[in-house]
Scaffold this motif. Structure first.
Motif, PDB file in Angstrom:
ATOM      1  N   LYS A  42     -66.824  -0.592  24.306  1.00 30.52           N
ATOM      2  CA  LYS A  42     -66.275  -1.058  23.036  1.00 30.52           C
ATOM      3  C   LYS A  42     -66.329   0.077  22.027  1.00 30.52           C
ATOM      4  N   ASN A  44     -66.151  -0.601  18.842  1.00 28.79           N
ATOM      5  CA  ASN A  44     -66.922  -1.231  17.771  1.00 28.79           C
ATOM      6  C   ASN A  44     -67.623  -2.459  18.348  1.00 28.79           C
ATOM      7  N   LEU A  45     -68.875  -2.667  17.951  1.00 29.15           N
ATOM      8  CA  LEU A  45     -69.629  -3.803  18.481  1.00 29.15           C
ATOM      9  C   LEU A  45     -68.981  -5.139  18.136  1.00 29.15           C
ATOM     10  N   LYS A  46     -68.216  -5.166  17.040  1.00 25.95           N
ATOM     11  CA  LYS A  46     -67.583  -6.410  16.614  1.00 25.95           C
ATOM     12  C   LYS A  46     -66.333  -6.748  17.416  1.00 25.95           C
ATOM     13  N   ASP A  47     -65.875  -5.804  18.250  1.00 20.68           N
ATOM     14  CA  ASP A  47     -64.696  -6.069  19.074  1.00 20.68           C
ATOM     15  C   ASP A  47     -64.967  -7.239  20.012  1.00 20.68           C
ATOM     16  N   SER A  48     -64.028  -8.172  20.110  1.00 15.90           N
ATOM     17  CA  SER A  48     -64.216  -9.352  20.956  1.00 15.90           C
ATOM     18  C   SER A  48     -63.951  -9.051  22.429  1.00 15.90           C
TER      19      SER A  48
END
Length: 310
Positions: A42, A44-48
């Motif tokens: 990922k 970004n960690l917020k990527d689903s």
């Protein structure tokens, strides 16, 4: 991909594209006991949704904190039978594929890797010298002859290593067991003799390590206030969050009119997961014209693990 793991979490890491570009982000760490066939990345960690990285699509990947590294290699691998009849081929199956190999030694003189396939669960070791990758072979199998069976051992890796080390007169190879620590020790000794440098092994989990800390802390003692910057070393094994500290500092006496160089020895621990950590320690110190004292100390540490040749 080969999800034999005890815990999984995204950790800061990177992968290297086929154009040799390094892409930083987060990689799902399964703490693989078998080499992965793909990794999940990922930006970004917020990527689903994560991106699946295959060994044929990238040159390798790694983790920032642990410094574990894997490289992608296109290999022809043989699977061997455990039992054969006289005259029968030992090779059971041959694979031609890309694999992620775990890096054990990364020196200009020679590199060393390991691989466990899900097919036979046997540890394999590889060394790479001048871009020539060699699998170190240790063949053990049973031979059936009429009504009897006997064990055959063929440690080809010994002659392979002897040949690979032959170009360095300063290093005399004697023997090695077919184990990671033994082969790795010989490869590192060869690299040191070949390059004249000291190879410092990466901090790999369950591996020996060397860590260097920059230390900036304040110690309170009966003679005054000590402060300054020192070096902190952990060796030869991973001590977790504990440390041993030998520092050269400055001591300001109670009146703050006199500043003296001091020598201090402490042991303690640090708090936090980042490079910059809060530390606390206890120890002893001394300075010219002053008695020894006991020190409680509190401060900040900047921790960085070496993974280079010096």
């Amino acid at each position: 991909g080969s999800k034999a793991f005890s815990q999984e979490k995204y950790e800061t890491g990177y992968y290297v594209t086929t154009k040799n570009d390094t892409i930083k982000g987060y990689i799902l760490n399964h703490e693989w006991s078998i080499n992965p066939t793909f990794v999940e990345f990922k930006s970004n960690l917020k990527d689903s949704v994560s991106q699946s990285l295959l060994p044929e699509k990238i040159l390798g990947f790694g983790f920032i904190e642990s410094q574990d590294q894997y490289v992608s290699k296109n290999l022809e691998l043989n699977l061997y039978k455990d039992k054969i009849a006289i005259g029968e081929s030992l090779i059971f199956k041959t694979y031609n594929n890309f694999y992620f190999l775990r890096t054990l030694v990364n020196s200009d003189a020679m590199k060393m890797y390991s691989l466990i396939l899900n097919d036979d669960l046997k540890m394999r070791y590889f060394v790479e010298k001048a871009n020539n990758l060699v699998e170190l072979l240790n063949l053990e199998y049973l031979i059936e002859n009429n009504n009897s069976t006997f064990k055959k051992e063929n440690p080809l890796y010994l002659s392979q290593l002897k040949s690979l080390f032959a170009d360095c007169e300063k290093y005399k190879f004697e023997t090695a067991s077919y184990e990671e620590s033994s082969i790795k020790k010989n490869v590192i000794n060869y690299c040191n003799a070949k390059t004249g440098k000291i190879y410092i092994s990466k901090n790999l989990k369950s591996q020996k390590m060397i860590s260097v800390f920059g230390d900036n802390s304040v110690g309170i003692n009966t003679s005054g206030l000590s402060f300054g910057v020192g070096g902190r070393f952990i060796l030869p094994r991973d001590m977790g969050k504990r440390f041993i500290d030998f520092d050269i500092r400055l001591l300001a006496t109670g009146s703050l009119k006199t500043v003296l160089p001091t020598f201090e020895f402490l042991t303690g621990s640090y708090i936090g997961q980042k490079d910059l950590k809060l530390t606390f320690a206890f120890g002893a110190g001394g300075a010219k014209n002053l008695n020894l004292w006991l020190i409680p100390a509190l401060g900040l540490d900047y921790k960085k693990i070496l993974s280079l040749e010096i």
